[in-house]
Design an enzyme around this catalytic site. Structure first.
Site, PDB file in Angstrom:
ATOM      1  N   VAL A  17       0.836  -1.210   0.000  1.00  0.00           N
ATOM      2  CA  VAL A  17       0.000   0.000   0.000  1.00  0.00           C
ATOM      3  C   VAL A  17       0.873   1.262   0.000  1.00  0.00           C
ATOM      4  O   VAL A  17       0.617   2.208  -0.753  1.00  0.00           O
ATOM      5  CB  VAL A  17      -0.963   0.006   1.211  1.00  0.00           C
ATOM      6  CG1 VAL A  17      -1.913   1.194   1.113  1.00  0.00           C
ATOM      7  CG2 VAL A  17      -1.758  -1.291   1.284  1.00  0.00           C
ATOM      8  N   LYS A 108      -6.059  -1.883  10.649  1.00  0.00           N
ATOM      9  CA  LYS A 108      -7.281  -2.329  11.351  1.00  0.00           C
ATOM     10  C   LYS A 108      -6.974  -2.995  12.682  1.00  0.00           C
ATOM     11  O   LYS A 108      -7.779  -2.934  13.608  1.00  0.00           O
ATOM     12  CB  LYS A 108      -8.115  -3.270  10.478  1.00  0.00           C
ATOM     13  CG  LYS A 108      -7.374  -4.413   9.849  1.00  0.00           C
ATOM     14  CD  LYS A 108      -7.052  -4.066   8.439  1.00  0.00           C
ATOM     15  CE  LYS A 108      -6.072  -5.032   7.836  1.00  0.00           C
ATOM     16  NZ  LYS A 108      -6.220  -5.148   6.408  1.00  0.00           N
ATOM     17  N   GLU A 132     -10.150   5.312   6.545  1.00  0.00           N
ATOM     18  CA  GLU A 132     -11.038   4.720   5.533  1.00  0.00           C
ATOM     19  C   GLU A 132     -10.466   3.408   4.976  1.00  0.00           C
ATOM     20  O   GLU A 132     -11.210   2.454   4.709  1.00  0.00           O
ATOM     21  CB  GLU A 132     -11.245   5.725   4.385  1.00  0.00           C
ATOM     22  CG  GLU A 132     -12.196   5.278   3.304  1.00  0.00           C
ATOM     23  CD  GLU A 132     -13.597   5.013   3.824  1.00  0.00           C
ATOM     24  OE1 GLU A 132     -14.296   5.959   4.178  1.00  0.00           O
ATOM     25  OE2 GLU A 132     -14.002   3.822   3.875  1.00  0.00           O
ATOM     26  N   VAL A 135     -10.959  -0.681   6.398  1.00  0.00           N
ATOM     27  CA  VAL A 135     -12.031  -1.647   6.088  1.00  0.00           C
ATOM     28  C   VAL A 135     -12.429  -1.521   4.621  1.00  0.00           C
ATOM     29  O   VAL A 135     -12.716  -0.423   4.138  1.00  0.00           O
ATOM     30  CB  VAL A 135     -13.294  -1.385   6.952  1.00  0.00           C
ATOM     31  CG1 VAL A 135     -14.354  -2.444   6.672  1.00  0.00           C
ATOM     32  CG2 VAL A 135     -12.962  -1.347   8.428  1.00  0.00           C
ATOM     33  N   GLY A 190      -0.854  -9.670  -3.569  1.00  0.00           N
ATOM     34  CA  GLY A 190      -0.703  -8.590  -2.588  1.00  0.00           C
ATOM     35  C   GLY A 190      -1.932  -8.407  -1.703  1.00  0.00           C
ATOM     36  O   GLY A 190      -2.059  -7.390  -1.029  1.00  0.00           O
ATOM     37  N   ASP A 204      -8.571 -10.895  10.606  1.00  0.00           N
ATOM     38  CA  ASP A 204      -8.619  -9.612   9.890  1.00  0.00           C
ATOM     39  C   ASP A 204     -10.075  -9.138   9.738  1.00  0.00           C
ATOM     40  O   ASP A 204     -10.381  -7.962   9.969  1.00  0.00           O
ATOM     41  CB  ASP A 204      -7.963  -9.811   8.510  1.00  0.00           C
ATOM     42  CG  ASP A 204      -8.020  -8.579   7.635  1.00  0.00           C
ATOM     43  OD1 ASP A 204      -7.189  -7.684   7.832  1.00  0.00           O
ATOM     44  OD2 ASP A 204      -8.908  -8.514   6.759  1.00  0.00           O
ATOM     45  N   LYS A 208     -12.011  -5.774  11.297  1.00  0.00           N
ATOM     46  CA  LYS A 208     -12.783  -4.822  10.493  1.00  0.00           C
ATOM     47  C   LYS A 208     -14.214  -4.707  11.000  1.00  0.00           C
ATOM     48  O   LYS A 208     -14.783  -3.620  11.033  1.00  0.00           O
ATOM     49  CB  LYS A 208     -12.749  -5.259   9.023  1.00  0.00           C
ATOM     50  CG  LYS A 208     -11.361  -5.127   8.396  1.00  0.00           C
ATOM     51  CD  LYS A 208     -11.300  -5.840   7.057  1.00  0.00           C
ATOM     52  CE  LYS A 208      -9.950  -5.684   6.381  1.00  0.00           C
ATOM     53  NZ  LYS A 208      -9.780  -6.579   5.228  1.00  0.00           N
TER      54      LYS A 208
END
Ligand code: NAP
Ligand code: HSE
Length: 433
Positions: A17, A108, A132, A135, A190, A204, A208
């Protein structure tokens, strides 16, 4: 930030990211500056390894392994944390806020465990904290819950919010690919977390859901409040039988208001084939929110991957930059209901799919039926699948009518203890349309 200067960004992390965000800041600098009215300047980038090959060309002088070069740097206005993991990300975020820096994060785990504390800290210091990207990757969902849907009493959230598991389940169900291959593919694309256990065990998705539920139900939810099961026990047969019965198997994250409490769970669920959620494939995510005013609203899009997640991070960054450029005050947006609480999983009432192997002889079904009946669980259908002459066993697929979770778990334990039971395979909850 001086009135005539740009807004300086300190980026923590240059992985999947972070690379997308750095590339966007560098390559779209002109367009972003026009949107904000001032340039957004990438001031420093924190990494672990200065010599690692990167997918983005960042001037070498910007890279550092020393977090102080961002945290103790008066030139940094906004810290964008894209390292992941609980530590040291939490400490860096706390230090950034303590040093008066606005924050954007996609983390998260930190938010699900420490979000309320961080939001309080940001609020007390008059700072922006935006998340933002935490999630749904590229899907806008935090913004809608904290702004556009704010006037609603939200009754439920049903979501597919882990791209890795949805990718794996889609490949297994549709293309008959085995679990390990599908997971490797998701990692290569990824989507997966640094430790994919977080994806496949539903951790995960639980993080979220904790974030979404806190915002939607105004309840202080910690990650550990979410009941959780992953996808690792599912077998190819479950996908086949589910399809025959008219269902798709999805890892669902469900939050629901039930009699004044909030029910929170993440687990594989049988979803009717004709529903929108059943049709969410690959790395796509979807979040269905039901409110008293808006009715059912569905958000759908790519939930993982460099570019969709970059979209959400840059959106947050631009919003902060515009507010800073306009000298606008920070608005505290989280008002929690102190009386709201999470209800126990035992109280859930739903339908169940059960797959088990038992001795293939008379009276076996009656024994199982008696256990279920005594616990007030009504059978909707029983199908005998493959019989194995060699072991003298047969596979049963039982669908129940709605029953109470605590009773079903007790029945499952009692059936396991029956002498005629060879193997308990899967117990999957059914989610109505
Ligand atoms: P990633 O590819 O593993 O990248 C992590 C980056 O952080 C790397 O550049 C790493 O440096 C750096 N880093 C990690 N620990 C560090 C430390 N202690 N000190 C300095 N640098 C450190 O992770 P990612 O997939 O980009 O995910 C980043 C965040 O976004 C996570 O919170 C994740 O949950 C979230 N997210 C990811 C996605 C996705 O699709 N990948 C989607 C939504 C949200 P090196 O490169 O030098 O090792
Ligand atoms: N590992 C996560 C997923 C990344 O697969 O959805 C997006 O948060």
């Amino acid at each position: 930030m001086k009135a005539d200067e740009g807004i300086s960004v300190g980026l923590m992390g240059l992985g999947v990211v972070g690379s997308g965000v750095a590339r966007t800041l560098l390559q779209k600098a002109g367009a972003l500056a026009r949107l904000v009215g001032r340039p957004l300047v990438l001031r420093r980038v924190l990494v672990r390894d200065l010599h690692k090959p990167r997918t983005v060309e960042v001037p070498r002088a910007l890279l550092t392994t020393n977090p102080e070069e961002l945290l103790a740097n008066d030139d940094v206005d906004v810290v964008v944390e894209l390292m992941g993991g609980e530590h040291p990300a939490l400490e860096y975020l706390q230090r950034a806020l303590a040093a008066g820096k606005h924050v954007v994060t996609a983390n998260k785990e930190v938010l699900a465990k420490h979000g309320a504390v961080l939001l309080d800290q940001a609020s007390a210091k008059g700072l922006h904290l935006r998340f933002e990207a935490s999630v749904g990757g590229g899907i806008p969902i935090i913004g809608p819950l904290t702004r556009d849907l704010l006037g609603n009493e939200i009754s439920s959230i049903r979501a597919i919010i882990n791209g890795t598991t949805n990718y794996i389940l889609t490949r297994m169900a549709r293309d008959k690919v085995d679990y390990a291959t599908a997971l490797r593919e998701a990692q290569g694309l990824g989507y997966a977390e640094a430790d994919p256990t977080n994806d496949v065990e539903g951790i995960d998705a639980a993080y979220k859901l904790a974030i979404l539920a806190t915002l939607a139900f105004r309840t202080r939810v910690h990650a550990t409040d979410v009941y959780r099961e992953g996808i690792t026990r599912l077998e190819a047969k479950d996908f086949r039988y589910a399809h025959e019965l008219g269902y798709q198997i999805k890892l669902l994250a469900i939050g629901r208001q039930v009699n004044g409490a909030v029910q929170l769970r993440v687990h594989p669920a049988m979803v009717p084939l004709e529903t929108s959620l059943a049709k969410v494939d690959g790395a796509y995510n979807a979040v269905e929110v039901e409110g008293d005013l808006a009715g059912k609203v569905m958000f759908h899009g790519l939930g993982a991957g460099a570019l969709p997640t970059t979209s959400a991070v840059v959106g947050d960054l631009l919003e902060i930059a515009r507010l800073l450029a306009a000298n606008a005050p920070v608005v505290q947006r989280l008002a929690l209901d102190p009386d709201s609480h999470v209800c126990p999983m035992d109280d859930l009432v739903t339908q169940y799919y059960m797959r088990l192997n038992v001795a293939d002889r008379s009276g076996v079904l009656a024994q199982i039926g008696r256990i279920l009946g005594d616990l007030d669980i009504s059978i909707a259908s029983v199908i005998q699948k493959d019989a194995d002459r060699r072991t003298g066993t047969a596979e049963l697929v039982i669908m129940t009518h709605p029953g109470r979770e605590a009773a079903v778990q007790e029945a499952w334990r009692q059936v396991a203890r029956l002498g005629v039971t060879d193997r308990l395979n899967t117990l999957i909850r059914v989610e109505a349309a």
